[in-house]
Design a protein around this motif. Structure first.
Motif, PDB file in Angstrom:
ATOM      1  N   GLY A 109       0.506  -1.068  -0.072  1.00  0.00           N
ATOM      2  CA  GLY A 109      -0.156   0.085  -0.039  1.00  0.00           C
ATOM      3  C   GLY A 109       0.807   1.414   0.285  1.00  0.00           C
ATOM      4  O   GLY A 109       0.517   2.416  -1.044  1.00  0.00           O
ATOM      5  N   PHE A 110       2.115   1.057   1.283  1.00  0.00           N
ATOM      6  CA  PHE A 110       2.820   2.703   1.128  1.00  0.00           C
ATOM      7  C   PHE A 110       3.727   2.790  -0.043  1.00  0.00           C
ATOM      8  O   PHE A 110       4.047   3.743  -1.051  1.00  0.00           O
ATOM      9  N   ARG A 111       3.894   1.536  -1.593  1.00  0.00           N
ATOM     10  CA  ARG A 111       4.771   1.827  -2.542  1.00  0.00           C
ATOM     11  C   ARG A 111       3.969   2.427  -3.578  1.00  0.00           C
ATOM     12  O   ARG A 111       3.581   2.760  -4.191  1.00  0.00           O
ATOM     13  N   ALA A 112       2.273   2.079  -2.837  1.00  0.00           N
ATOM     14  CA  ALA A 112       1.281   3.137  -4.550  1.00  0.00           C
ATOM     15  C   ALA A 112       1.213   4.032  -4.069  1.00  0.00           C
ATOM     16  O   ALA A 112       1.394   5.063  -5.103  1.00  0.00           O
ATOM     17  N   GLY A 113       1.475   5.258  -2.996  1.00  0.00           N
ATOM     18  CA  GLY A 113       1.756   6.056  -2.660  1.00  0.00           C
ATOM     19  C   GLY A 113       3.731   6.589  -3.276  1.00  0.00           C
ATOM     20  O   GLY A 113       3.345   8.373  -3.654  1.00  0.00           O
ATOM     21  N   TRP A 114       4.192   5.668  -2.810  1.00  0.00           N
ATOM     22  CA  TRP A 114       5.109   6.389  -3.454  1.00  0.00           C
ATOM     23  C   TRP A 114       5.323   6.592  -4.928  1.00  0.00           C
ATOM     24  O   TRP A 114       6.232   7.490  -6.056  1.00  0.00           O
ATOM     25  N   GLY A 115       4.342   5.718  -5.271  1.00  0.00           N
ATOM     26  CA  GLY A 115       5.158   5.554  -6.796  1.00  0.00           C
ATOM     27  C   GLY A 115       3.584   6.650  -7.569  1.00  0.00           C
ATOM     28  O   GLY A 115       4.257   7.719  -8.971  1.00  0.00           O
ATOM     29  N   LEU A 116       3.519   8.041  -6.380  1.00  0.00           N
ATOM     30  CA  LEU A 116       2.925   8.554  -6.827  1.00  0.00           C
ATOM     31  C   LEU A 116       3.149   9.275  -6.942  1.00  0.00           C
ATOM     32  O   LEU A 116       3.422  10.712  -7.809  1.00  0.00           O
ATOM     33  N   GLY A 117       4.241   9.930  -6.077  1.00  0.00           N
ATOM     34  CA  GLY A 117       4.822  11.003  -5.759  1.00  0.00           C
ATOM     35  C   GLY A 117       6.367  11.243  -7.044  1.00  0.00           C
ATOM     36  O   GLY A 117       6.602  11.947  -7.282  1.00  0.00           O
ATOM     37  N   ASN A 118       6.433   9.655  -6.965  1.00  0.00           N
ATOM     38  CA  ASN A 118       7.159   9.509  -8.521  1.00  0.00           C
ATOM     39  C   ASN A 118       6.899   9.840  -9.804  1.00  0.00           C
ATOM     40  O   ASN A 118       7.471  10.336 -10.705  1.00  0.00           O
ATOM     41  N   ALA A 119       5.680   9.669 -10.379  1.00  0.00           N
ATOM     42  CA  ALA A 119       5.372  10.129 -11.062  1.00  0.00           C
ATOM     43  C   ALA A 119       5.406  11.493 -11.405  1.00  0.00           C
ATOM     44  O   ALA A 119       5.640  11.847 -12.949  1.00  0.00           O
ATOM     45  N   LEU A 120       4.344  12.114  -9.602  1.00  0.00           N
ATOM     46  CA  LEU A 120       5.243  13.686 -10.129  1.00  0.00           C
ATOM     47  C   LEU A 120       6.428  14.237 -10.191  1.00  0.00           C
ATOM     48  O   LEU A 120       6.611  15.438 -10.891  1.00  0.00           O
ATOM     49  N   PHE A 121       7.703  13.534 -10.075  1.00  0.00           N
ATOM     50  CA  PHE A 121       8.690  13.645 -10.312  1.00  0.00           C
ATOM     51  C   PHE A 121       9.081  13.828 -11.458  1.00  0.00           C
ATOM     52  O   PHE A 121       9.964  14.765 -12.156  1.00  0.00           O
ATOM     53  N   ILE A 122       8.640  12.518 -11.619  1.00  0.00           N
ATOM     54  CA  ILE A 122       9.980  12.503 -12.982  1.00  0.00           C
ATOM     55  C   ILE A 122       9.657  12.987 -14.379  1.00  0.00           C
ATOM     56  O   ILE A 122      10.529  13.274 -15.194  1.00  0.00           O
ATOM     57  N   ALA A 123       7.396  13.702 -13.991  1.00  0.00           N
ATOM     58  CA  ALA A 123       7.486  14.293 -14.887  1.00  0.00           C
ATOM     59  C   ALA A 123       8.396  15.658 -15.048  1.00  0.00           C
ATOM     60  O   ALA A 123       7.966  16.154 -16.335  1.00  0.00           O
ATOM     61  N   THR A 124       8.595  16.172 -13.972  1.00  0.00           N
ATOM     62  CA  THR A 124       9.076  17.464 -14.363  1.00  0.00           C
ATOM     63  C   THR A 124      10.761  17.588 -13.971  1.00  0.00           C
ATOM     64  O   THR A 124      11.492  18.710 -14.104  1.00  0.00           O
ATOM     65  N   SER A 125      11.636  16.712 -13.441  1.00  0.00           N
ATOM     66  CA  SER A 125      12.687  16.783 -13.100  1.00  0.00           C
ATOM     67  C   SER A 125      13.326  17.644 -14.142  1.00  0.00           C
ATOM     68  O   SER A 125      14.689  18.110 -14.458  1.00  0.00           O
ATOM     69  N   LEU A 126      13.735  16.326 -15.272  1.00  0.00           N
ATOM     70  CA  LEU A 126      14.446  16.897 -16.297  1.00  0.00           C
ATOM     71  C   LEU A 126      14.332  18.387 -17.367  1.00  0.00           C
ATOM     72  O   LEU A 126      15.101  18.894 -17.623  1.00  0.00           O
ATOM     73  N   ALA A 127      13.297  18.697 -16.922  1.00  0.00           N
ATOM     74  CA  ALA A 127      12.506  20.083 -17.753  1.00  0.00           C
ATOM     75  C   ALA A 127      13.081  20.719 -16.743  1.00  0.00           C
ATOM     76  O   ALA A 127      13.435  21.975 -16.673  1.00  0.00           O
ATOM     77  N   VAL A 128      12.899  20.627 -15.059  1.00  0.00           N
ATOM     78  CA  VAL A 128      13.813  21.504 -14.674  1.00  0.00           C
ATOM     79  C   VAL A 128      15.096  22.159 -14.716  1.00  0.00           C
ATOM     80  O   VAL A 128      15.355  23.028 -14.462  1.00  0.00           O
ATOM     81  N   ILE A 129      15.570  20.672 -14.840  1.00  0.00           N
ATOM     82  CA  ILE A 129      17.273  20.770 -14.651  1.00  0.00           C
ATOM     83  C   ILE A 129      17.577  21.677 -15.819  1.00  0.00           C
ATOM     84  O   ILE A 129      18.408  22.311 -16.347  1.00  0.00           O
ATOM     85  N   VAL A 130      16.831  21.223 -17.298  1.00  0.00           N
ATOM     86  CA  VAL A 130      17.513  22.122 -18.591  1.00  0.00           C
ATOM     87  C   VAL A 130      17.491  23.533 -17.772  1.00  0.00           C
ATOM     88  O   VAL A 130      18.114  24.332 -18.360  1.00  0.00           O
ATOM     89  N   ALA A 131      15.696  23.963 -17.657  1.00  0.00           N
ATOM     90  CA  ALA A 131      15.229  25.580 -17.410  1.00  0.00           C
ATOM     91  C   ALA A 131      16.658  26.617 -16.726  1.00  0.00           C
ATOM     92  O   ALA A 131      16.709  27.176 -16.569  1.00  0.00           O
TER      93      ALA A 131
END
Length: 573
Positions: A109-131
């Protein structure tokens, strides 16, 4: 693109914001490999079956898949920094909770919550680094690739070391490290402007109506089915300790990172995207069949798993490239739609594999995984024509790898022109002026060309500049030339892949219009950046049917040949 003479810029000389997000990326990339070494220990300590433990992957990946449909909307509405912060905070909380629970169901169950955080992070991390990067996006890409390599390789090693102490160790380790990354992000990453137009939450699902994107997504679903079957079940027949499993998956991770960053773009340039994917998927099918047939031999399983890292690294990068090439929608929407399908495949596979293993024996899930790899080949073949068209970049196609956007008065068809390739930076005017003198001396029209790149790193893609920024870069040169009485036209091309892909786009455009020559300038990108991300000049020189000339304000144009490239390793557009 073209830059002035000067000392090679270090890709590691970046603002604190870039380093803060890059550190978080390392920890994020550790996420999946981190738990592999502790899977047998979890089963023993919590009196769970392998199929129950496999749900750690299923809950994590299925929630990530569903969240991918909405992260674009969330980021466009609340901004990239807030999205990063929320994602990191969610990972910290749920990773810590997973370490405190005493049941396998609690961890799932807690890994499911971890997955939500991971989706939010990976969707924006590369764009933030480049910007946030200074001195161009090239250095930021190198730093992201470094973070990827470290995370994939070090994750299993750290998981093995912490798991040897306690199965709870990797979960608490991630929570602590991500908490540090969260504080650094809060302190150093500046707020970023939101997109002018928010993304619709249903845009990714609508995008799947496009046949090419749906085909690539289904192919990725099948590929990820086989991949996560191996990742979730291969540790058991190895019969190793947590520490030893960590070392095995570290070797696997090193190959994944190396083949993703260095080998995949070069193979794609040499043979094309589809042929490499066909061979790669068949190779993965063979490796999985070997694991299935040799499931009673730990040595066979270990060697096969480590070897699979080569194929997985190539597939991750080229599948993403194929999606970006073929998709008719905006890159973030395409990424979300593709991510939804591929993570669904990865999430369902461990669950089904567990049921099969319980009902039969451990070899059956691996045989099924081999079958899904092989089945992905005809699925990819069904979209082969669309992918080939995208790679050929026909001028009449409005959204392709090198779609052309005219700026200024076009050059009359059939008239040999001099093309100058430029970037949006302070040194470009001198390069354009030198090319203008060359065009005037040969009686040729001048065309100013800028390549707008979509950079693909493993399973992530980012556009460092928008379409309007690219047009503005070319328009500024045309306006300045017009003020000096020089007539010129302009083009904006687009490329997908590594930095060298822009060189191939230039070469193809030059051949298409029958150019007399292509003029490029020197770049401060050092040998490390060119090795990791490719050289535009090298790719252009190898692919161009016309002369490629190195121009600057201080000396006469110099013709580049394949033989002279060794002397000009420091030159790149």
């Amino acid at each position: 693109m073209s830059t002035p003479r000067g000392r090679a810029a270090s890709p590691f000389r970046q603002p604190k914001a870039v380093w803060a997000v890059a550190f978080a990326c390392v920890i994020s990339f550790m996420g999946i490999g981190l738990v592999d070494p502790i899977l047998p220990a979890l089963a023993d300590s919590l009196h769970a079956t392998p199929s129950q433990v496999s749900l750690l992957f299923s809950s994590y990946l299925i929630v990530t898949a569903v969240a991918m449909l909405f992260v674009g909307w969330f980021s466009s509405r609340f901004g990239a920094k807030r999205t990063l912060i929320v994602g990191l905070a969610v990972i910290v909380v749920f990773a810590a909770l997973a370490g405190t629970t005493g049941s396998i169901n609690g961890i799932v169950g807690f890994r499911a919550g971890w997955g939500l955080g991971n989706a939010l992070f990976i969707a924006t991390s590369l764009a933030v680094i480049v910007a946030s990067a200074s001195g161009g996006f090239g250095g930021a890409i190198i730093l992201y690739e470094t973070a990827l390599g470290l995370g994939i390789a070090v994750g299993p090693l750290l998981g093995g070391e912490l798991g040897a102490i306690s199965w709870r160790g990797p979960f608490f380790g991630v929570a602590v490290l991500m908490a540090v990354a969260l504080l650094a992000t809060l302190a150093f990453v500046p707020s970023m402007p939101k997109p002018a137009r928010p993304t619709s939450p249903i845009a990714p699902l609508k995008a799947l109506r496009h046949r090419g994107l749906l085909t690539m997504g289904v192919m990725a679903l099948l590929y990820n089915w086989g991949f996560f079957t191996m990742l979730g079940y291969a540790p058991y027949p190895m019969k190793l300790s947590a520490h030893e499993l960590g070392l095995v998956f570290t070797g696997w991770g090193l190959l994944v990172a190396a083949f993703s960053v260095f080998f995949a773009p070069r193979l794609q340039a040499r043979f094309g995207t589809a042929p490499v994917l066909y061979a790669n998927l068949l190779g993965l099918g063979v490796v999985m069949a070997v694991i299935a047939a040799g499931v009673d031999s730990p040595t066979v399983v270990i060697v096969a798993v480590v070897t699979s890292g080569c194929f997985i690294g190539i597939n991750n990068t080229l599948t993403t490239q194929a999606v970006m090439l073929i998709s008719p929608v905006e890159r973030p929407v395409a990424s979300s739609a593709y991510g939804f399908l591929r993570f669904i495949g990865g999430g369902l596979a461990p669950f089904v594999a567990g049921k099969l293993a319980d009902a039969t024996d451990l070899s059956v899930p691996f045989y099924l995984g081999a079958a899904t790899f092989v089945l992905a080949v005809p699925v990819l073949a069904s979209g082969h024509g669309l992918l080939r068209k995208a790679e050929e970049r026909p001028e009449e196609e409005p959204v392709v790898t090198t779609s052309l956007t005219a700026v200024g008065d076009p050059v009359e068809a059939g008239v040999p022109r001099v093309i100058v390739a430029v970037g949006a930076h302070g040194g470009a005017p001198a390069i354009v002026d030198a090319a203008a003198r060359l065009a005037r001396g040969t009686g040729s029209p001048l065309e100013v060309v800028h390549v707008r790149e979509t950079v693909v790193v493993e399973e992530q893609a980012v556009e460092p500049e928008g379409a309007e920024e690219a047009r503005a870069a070319v328009s500024a040169h045309l306006a300045r030339l017009a003020a000096h009485g020089v007539t010129a036209s302009g083009q904006v091309l687009t490329s997908v892949g590594d930095h060298a892909a822009a060189g191939r786009a230039l070469a193809e455009h030059a051949a298409r219009v029958g150019a007399r020559a292509v003029a490029v300038g020197r770049s401060p990108r050092g040998p490390l950046a060119q090795f990791a991300d490719g050289s535009i000049t090298s790719a252009l020189t190898h692919g161009a049917a016309c002369d490629v000339l190195l121009v600057d304000a201080e000396s006469a144009p110099r013709r580049l040949t394949r033989g002279s490239l060794a002397e000009l390793r420091d030159s790149s557009v």
